[in-house]
Structure formats: C-alpha cells, structure tokens
Enzyme design. Structure first.
Site, PDB file in Angstrom:
ATOM      1  N   ASN A 103       0.825  -1.207   0.000  1.00  0.00           N
ATOM      2  CA  ASN A 103       0.000   0.000   0.000  1.00  0.00           C
ATOM      3  C   ASN A 103       0.861   1.259   0.000  1.00  0.00           C
ATOM      4  O   ASN A 103       2.064   1.200  -0.207  1.00  0.00           O
ATOM      5  CB  ASN A 103      -0.983  -0.062   1.159  1.00  0.00           C
ATOM      6  CG  ASN A 103      -2.085  -1.063   0.858  1.00  0.00           C
ATOM      7  OD1 ASN A 103      -2.941  -0.819   0.036  1.00  0.00           O
ATOM      8  ND2 ASN A 103      -2.039  -2.226   1.503  1.00  0.00           N
TER       9      ASN A 103
ATOM     10  N   HIS B 207      24.090   0.544   7.907  1.00  0.00           N
ATOM     11  CA  HIS B 207      25.290   1.344   7.666  1.00  0.00           C
ATOM     12  C   HIS B 207      26.237   1.132   8.841  1.00  0.00           C
ATOM     13  O   HIS B 207      26.042   1.705   9.897  1.00  0.00           O
ATOM     14  CB  HIS B 207      24.943   2.837   7.545  1.00  0.00           C
ATOM     15  CG  HIS B 207      24.245   3.163   6.288  1.00  0.00           C
ATOM     16  ND1 HIS B 207      24.915   3.552   5.161  1.00  0.00           N
ATOM     17  CD2 HIS B 207      22.931   3.134   5.954  1.00  0.00           C
ATOM     18  CE1 HIS B 207      24.049   3.769   4.196  1.00  0.00           C
ATOM     19  NE2 HIS B 207      22.830   3.524   4.658  1.00  0.00           N
TER      20      HIS B 207
ATOM     21  N   ALA C 289       0.305  -3.574  13.731  1.00  0.00           N
ATOM     22  CA  ALA C 289       0.662  -2.195  13.397  1.00  0.00           C
ATOM     23  C   ALA C 289       1.735  -1.662  14.348  1.00  0.00           C
ATOM     24  O   ALA C 289       1.696  -1.908  15.550  1.00  0.00           O
ATOM     25  CB  ALA C 289      -0.571  -1.305  13.452  1.00  0.00           C
TER      26      ALA C 289
END
Length: 190
Positions: free
Chosen positions: A73, A103, A154
């Site tokens: 989405n 990194h 979520a």
C-alpha cells in the site's frame, strides 16, 4: 474525483508498459535498480512507494523478489542489497519499511569517527513467506524471516525471525498468539 480518475488512468498505462504482469503500480512510485527485481503476477502498489536496490554489483541476480498477488500500500519503502524475498499473497499496509542492510555495525569503535556515508554496509537477507500480513507502520530489519500465515501488528519492529502461524506485536516484536490446528483457533502464547 476527476483528479483521482486521471491518476488511476496514468497508473494503469504506466503498469501496462513497465510492469506487464502487475495488476496496477500506482504512480508516483520509485523503483531503483529495477533490473534486480523479479515480480510475480498480480503485483499491486499504492502511491508513493520506494523500492531500491542499493548494491552496484552488476553480477547480482534478483535481489528483490515478489511472489504472486503481493500487495503493498501507500508509502512503503523496501531497500535491499543482498536479498529480500516476499512469498505469494503477502499484504503490506501503508508506511512499512523493509531492509536487509545497515550502515556499519555495532560495536563500531573502529568507525566512530567515520561519516555514516563512508561506512561499509552490512547485509543479511530478509524472507517474508506466503500469506503474511504486515500491519500499518511495521519495520522489518535485516536477517529476519517471517513464517507463513503470520500477522505482524501495526507499529511493530521486527528484529528477529517470527515462526509461521503466529501473531507478533511490539518493539521489539514478540509472538503473542499462535494458531492451533487441533482446535482450529488462535491461542495465547505466554
């Protein structure tokens, strides 16, 4: 309403030209290193997605692999340098970030005074198996496998692998339910 129809028309045209196996790739979205992608049939994106291959090695094969019927989405960012693989029927809500690299590494005493842009990237593949649902705002970090038929709630940050047939939530993610095939229902995990 008219503006949305125009956007949809251009997205469908864009899809047919550049992504013939996809259902729809909504524009604007950015695909960097597209030659390193493999798309299954039925691929769908929302608006403003960013999918990057960060390696500059021309010898690499497919770095990002989408199975069939994968739906991502709006505002999803997927960044890979080694391998990110999504199985079939994966559903990804908005604002999800999936990466297979960092990194530098920790402890980073030898890199403490090195600018982040000059640090060597470290990679660890990500595998999201079939029938996985990633909820709104999920972050999936390097080295993670999310087992088939799992749901990630979520806002969850997935730092370690999640077994199949599980529901995981939190920061860091922890399994709170698993599916019991004997009772054909979800049961709490203590």
């Amino acid at each position: 309403m008219v503006v949305e129809k125009v956007r949809l028309f251009f997205s469908l045209l864009f899809t047919k030209i550049y992504f013939p196996n996809a259902k729809i790739v909504r524009f604007p979205s950015v695909f960097r290193g597209r030659k390193f992608f493999k798309f299954g049939k039925g691929f769908v994106t929302g608006y403003n997605c960013r999918i990057d291959v960060v390696s500059n090695e021309d010898t690499l094969q497919h770095v990002i692999i989408f199975g069939e019927n994968v739906q991502i989405n709006d505002n999803v960012h997927i960044a890979a340098g080694k391998k990110i693989q999504l199985g079939n029927n994966v559903l990804i809500a908005s604002r999800v970030f999936i990466t297979d690299h960092n990194h530098g590494s920790f402890p980073f005493e030898s890199e403490i005074n090195t600018p982040i842009s000059d640090r060597k990237l470290s990679f660890d593949a990500v595998n999201i198996e079939d029938n996985v649902w990633l909820g709104e705002g999920v972050i999936v970090l390097p080295g993670v496998t999310i087992g088939k038929n799992s749901i990630i709630g979520a806002g969850t940050i997935v730092t370690k692998s999640i077994p199949e047939n599980s529901i995981a939530v939190g920061n860091p993610a922890r399994v709170i339910k698993e599916f019991c095939f004997i009772s054909n229902s979800w049961r709490d995990v203590l």
